[in-house]
Write a protein that holds these residues in place. Sequence first.
Motif, PDB file in Angstrom:
ATOM      1  N   GLN A 188      -1.238  -1.008  -4.222  1.00  0.00           N
ATOM      2  CA  GLN A 188      -2.465  -0.225  -4.120  1.00  0.00           C
ATOM      3  C   GLN A 188      -2.134   1.172  -3.625  1.00  0.00           C
ATOM      4  O   GLN A 188      -1.340   1.337  -2.711  1.00  0.00           O
ATOM      5  CB  GLN A 188      -3.443  -0.894  -3.149  1.00  0.00           C
ATOM      6  CG  GLN A 188      -4.798  -0.236  -3.108  1.00  0.00           C
ATOM      7  CD  GLN A 188      -5.469  -0.235  -4.455  1.00  0.00           C
ATOM      8  OE1 GLN A 188      -5.676  -1.262  -5.048  1.00  0.00           O
ATOM      9  NE2 GLN A 188      -5.802   0.937  -4.958  1.00  0.00           N
ATOM     10  N   PHE A 189      -2.717   2.179  -4.246  1.00  0.00           N
ATOM     11  CA  PHE A 189      -2.529   3.564  -3.830  1.00  0.00           C
ATOM     12  C   PHE A 189      -3.690   3.981  -2.922  1.00  0.00           C
ATOM     13  O   PHE A 189      -4.843   3.669  -3.198  1.00  0.00           O
ATOM     14  CB  PHE A 189      -2.525   4.510  -5.037  1.00  0.00           C
ATOM     15  CG  PHE A 189      -1.274   4.498  -5.863  1.00  0.00           C
ATOM     16  CD1 PHE A 189      -0.210   3.661  -5.601  1.00  0.00           C
ATOM     17  CD2 PHE A 189      -1.165   5.359  -6.945  1.00  0.00           C
ATOM     18  CE1 PHE A 189       0.928   3.675  -6.388  1.00  0.00           C
ATOM     19  CE2 PHE A 189      -0.032   5.385  -7.746  1.00  0.00           C
ATOM     20  CZ  PHE A 189       1.024   4.541  -7.464  1.00  0.00           C
ATOM     21  N   ARG A 226       0.849  -1.181   0.000  1.00  0.00           N
ATOM     22  CA  ARG A 226       0.000   0.000   0.000  1.00  0.00           C
ATOM     23  C   ARG A 226       0.887   1.233   0.000  1.00  0.00           C
ATOM     24  O   ARG A 226       1.811   1.339   0.798  1.00  0.00           O
ATOM     25  CB  ARG A 226      -0.918   0.002   1.214  1.00  0.00           C
ATOM     26  CG  ARG A 226      -1.858  -1.198   1.218  1.00  0.00           C
ATOM     27  CD  ARG A 226      -2.978  -1.011   2.184  1.00  0.00           C
ATOM     28  NE  ARG A 226      -3.960  -0.094   1.675  1.00  0.00           N
ATOM     29  CZ  ARG A 226      -5.062  -0.456   1.018  1.00  0.00           C
ATOM     30  NH1 ARG A 226      -5.281  -1.718   0.767  1.00  0.00           N
ATOM     31  NH2 ARG A 226      -5.925   0.439   0.608  1.00  0.00           N
ATOM     32  N   VAL A 227       0.577   2.165  -0.897  1.00  0.00           N
ATOM     33  CA  VAL A 227       1.351   3.398  -1.053  1.00  0.00           C
ATOM     34  C   VAL A 227       0.429   4.579  -0.766  1.00  0.00           C
ATOM     35  O   VAL A 227      -0.622   4.717  -1.394  1.00  0.00           O
ATOM     36  CB  VAL A 227       1.925   3.520  -2.484  1.00  0.00           C
ATOM     37  CG1 VAL A 227       2.688   4.817  -2.650  1.00  0.00           C
ATOM     38  CG2 VAL A 227       2.795   2.321  -2.818  1.00  0.00           C
ATOM     39  N   ALA A 228       0.816   5.415   0.183  1.00  0.00           N
ATOM     40  CA  ALA A 228       0.043   6.622   0.486  1.00  0.00           C
ATOM     41  C   ALA A 228       0.498   7.729  -0.462  1.00  0.00           C
ATOM     42  O   ALA A 228       1.655   8.136  -0.435  1.00  0.00           O
ATOM     43  CB  ALA A 228       0.245   7.054   1.932  1.00  0.00           C
ATOM     44  N   GLN A 229      -0.400   8.176  -1.305  1.00  0.00           N
ATOM     45  CA  GLN A 229      -0.120   9.279  -2.211  1.00  0.00           C
ATOM     46  C   GLN A 229      -0.623  10.557  -1.538  1.00  0.00           C
ATOM     47  O   GLN A 229      -1.815  10.832  -1.520  1.00  0.00           O
ATOM     48  CB  GLN A 229      -0.834   9.074  -3.554  1.00  0.00           C
ATOM     49  CG  GLN A 229      -0.298   7.930  -4.367  1.00  0.00           C
ATOM     50  CD  GLN A 229       1.089   8.213  -4.910  1.00  0.00           C
ATOM     51  OE1 GLN A 229       1.589   9.322  -4.870  1.00  0.00           O
ATOM     52  NE2 GLN A 229       1.722   7.179  -5.437  1.00  0.00           N
ATOM     53  N   VAL A 230       0.289  11.314  -0.960  1.00  0.00           N
ATOM     54  CA  VAL A 230      -0.064  12.578  -0.303  1.00  0.00           C
ATOM     55  C   VAL A 230       0.079  13.666  -1.354  1.00  0.00           C
ATOM     56  O   VAL A 230       1.173  14.128  -1.651  1.00  0.00           O
ATOM     57  CB  VAL A 230       0.839  12.851   0.914  1.00  0.00           C
ATOM     58  CG1 VAL A 230       0.428  14.135   1.615  1.00  0.00           C
ATOM     59  CG2 VAL A 230       0.810  11.663   1.874  1.00  0.00           C
ATOM     60  N   VAL A 231      -1.041  14.028  -1.939  1.00  0.00           N
ATOM     61  CA  VAL A 231      -1.039  14.939  -3.078  1.00  0.00           C
ATOM     62  C   VAL A 231      -1.204  16.387  -2.638  1.00  0.00           C
ATOM     63  O   VAL A 231      -0.784  17.301  -3.325  1.00  0.00           O
ATOM     64  CB  VAL A 231      -2.140  14.542  -4.094  1.00  0.00           C
ATOM     65  CG1 VAL A 231      -2.130  15.450  -5.301  1.00  0.00           C
ATOM     66  CG2 VAL A 231      -1.973  13.087  -4.516  1.00  0.00           C
TER      67      VAL A 231
END
Length: 58
Positions: free
Chosen positions: A36-37, A6-11
């Motif tokens: 998974q994002f 799991r990848v946290a996409q901090v946009v």
Amino acid sequence: MSELIRVAQVVGRMMGGGVEATVMNHYRHIDRSRIQFDFIVQNDSTVVPEDEIKALGG
């Protein structure tokens, strides 16, 4: 089978710019059975493709 990554996409603030487009392009084409994002965006974002993110499993 290996564990899901799991990848946290901090946009930050999603406003439909180049960074968001690039992140979404990667998300559409990765092997989502392995990676998974999860998206973290500011609540005042104006262009969040929420339906597409949910459809892809985010």
